[in-house]
Design a protein around this motif. Sequence first.
Motif, mmCIF file in Angstrom:
data_model
loop_
_atom_site.group_PDB
_atom_site.id
_atom_site.type_symbol
_atom_site.label_atom_id
_atom_site.label_comp_id
_atom_site.label_asym_id
_atom_site.label_seq_id
_atom_site.Cartn_x
_atom_site.Cartn_y
_atom_site.Cartn_z
ATOM 1 N N THR A 106 0.853 -1.189 0.000
ATOM 2 C CA THR A 106 0.000 0.000 0.000
ATOM 3 C C THR A 106 0.889 1.240 0.000
ATOM 4 O O THR A 106 1.922 1.284 0.682
ATOM 5 N N ALA A 107 0.492 2.231 -0.776
ATOM 6 C CA ALA A 107 1.290 3.453 -0.903
ATOM 7 C C ALA A 107 0.377 4.663 -0.908
ATOM 8 O O ALA A 107 -0.793 4.581 -1.304
ATOM 9 N N PHE A 108 0.931 5.776 -0.470
ATOM 10 C CA PHE A 108 0.228 7.053 -0.547
ATOM 11 C C PHE A 108 1.028 7.953 -1.468
ATOM 12 O O PHE A 108 2.242 8.117 -1.293
ATOM 13 N N TYR A 109 0.378 8.530 -2.481
ATOM 14 C CA TYR A 109 1.045 9.443 -3.405
ATOM 15 C C TYR A 109 0.554 10.848 -3.104
ATOM 16 O O TYR A 109 -0.581 11.194 -3.415
ATOM 17 N N ASP A 110 1.430 11.641 -2.505
ATOM 18 C CA ASP A 110 1.062 12.989 -2.092
ATOM 19 C C ASP A 110 1.587 13.998 -3.106
ATOM 20 O O ASP A 110 2.779 14.286 -3.158
ATOM 21 N N ILE A 111 0.674 14.553 -3.889
ATOM 22 C CA ILE A 111 1.025 15.573 -4.883
ATOM 23 C C ILE A 111 0.965 16.962 -4.235
ATOM 24 O O ILE A 111 1.169 17.976 -4.894
ATOM 25 N N ASP A 112 0.724 16.991 -2.932
ATOM 26 C CA ASP A 112 0.543 18.254 -2.200
ATOM 27 C C ASP A 112 1.233 18.206 -0.837
ATOM 28 O O ASP A 112 0.741 18.781 0.134
ATOM 29 N N THR A 113 2.363 17.546 -0.717
ATOM 30 C CA THR A 113 2.932 17.209 0.590
ATOM 31 C C THR A 113 2.988 18.366 1.593
ATOM 32 O O THR A 113 2.520 18.220 2.727
ATOM 33 N N PRO A 114 3.559 19.540 1.260
ATOM 34 C CA PRO A 114 3.625 20.598 2.272
ATOM 35 C C PRO A 114 2.247 21.063 2.742
ATOM 36 O O PRO A 114 2.058 21.379 3.926
#
Length: 358
Positions: A106-114
């Motif tokens: 399972t993975a989380f892809y954060d295109i908005d991390t900050p």
Amino acid sequence: MKLVVLGLSLSSSWGNGHATTFRALLSAFAGRGHEILFLERDVPWYAGQRDLIDPAFCRLEFYDSVEALEDWRHEIETADAVMVGSYVPDGIAVGHHVQRTARGVTAFYDIDTPVTLAALREGRCDYLSAELIAGYDCYCSFTGGPTLDLLEWHYRSPMARALYCSVDASAYRPMDVPKKWDLSYLGTYSPDRQPTLEKLLIEPARLLPDRRFVVAGPQYPDDIDWPANVERIEHLAPRDHAAFYSASRYTLNVTRADMIEAGWSPSVRLFEAAACGTPIISDVWPGLNELLEPNREIIFAWNPEQVIVALHEDRADMGEAARRRILNQHISRNRAAELENWLQEAARMRTRDMAAAE
């Protein structure tokens, strides 16, 4: 590999940068021989503005509630990897469902991390929690640098890796079109970006009434005082981006406040503009000089005067230098290989930890 992705949107690029990011990444990932199912929440905003209905590189399906994900239980359960994206509606509930159901990575892809981490600190993030971060096998972050250490040491991510946005070089390239604008900007309205847009585009437009400017993107308030020489385009479909950049002598890159503070957070528009060979004027943040070399591949600007000086110069050579750099390091084919590596590494770590637990 069979990959299931639950992302904000693949079907509509209206008002978000997620769709073009996912399209570039997943198209290249499929090109490496992988099978992809993209599950998108069916919401009215995107349903009425879809510009990709039947992608050639993956299977796109829609669901209308968290409960409806039960219809996709088998696919989620049997996938080699399941990746949830940032800003997914009811993302916390979706994440718990995925972590309970998936037998693979399972993975989380954060295109908005900050933005995500700022919301977590303030207790107002509705698509991710600290508990979920620790539960995902891999956190693929739009932001690199010290943020990766923060994710692993403070939030207990088992594995945080930078997965920057990228560009599809077949879709973003220089086009033979007349130059229409001296300076352009492409981006959805954001309150924390607007002061920089005012300073680096609107104010130069007022001071240079004989020059031509353009701002493309939705959701700008009606009360903005646009100078007469600033053209407005409400929405620009991805198929028109390359022509837009190619028609610009320069284009402006403006970064959200949380991303400036975190650094190492290049937007997809930065890569797309550079791939089109358009010289870029940008605000400044830590790590940007590692992506593009100042005064050779990009212009840094803090005030309107620096923008005005740049507009009186012809820096086509700068656009070409940036294009070479981006095509060498940040095309979607490279990013898809990185994603494959991170998912495989997470699978090895998962297998090791399960064996140790036995």
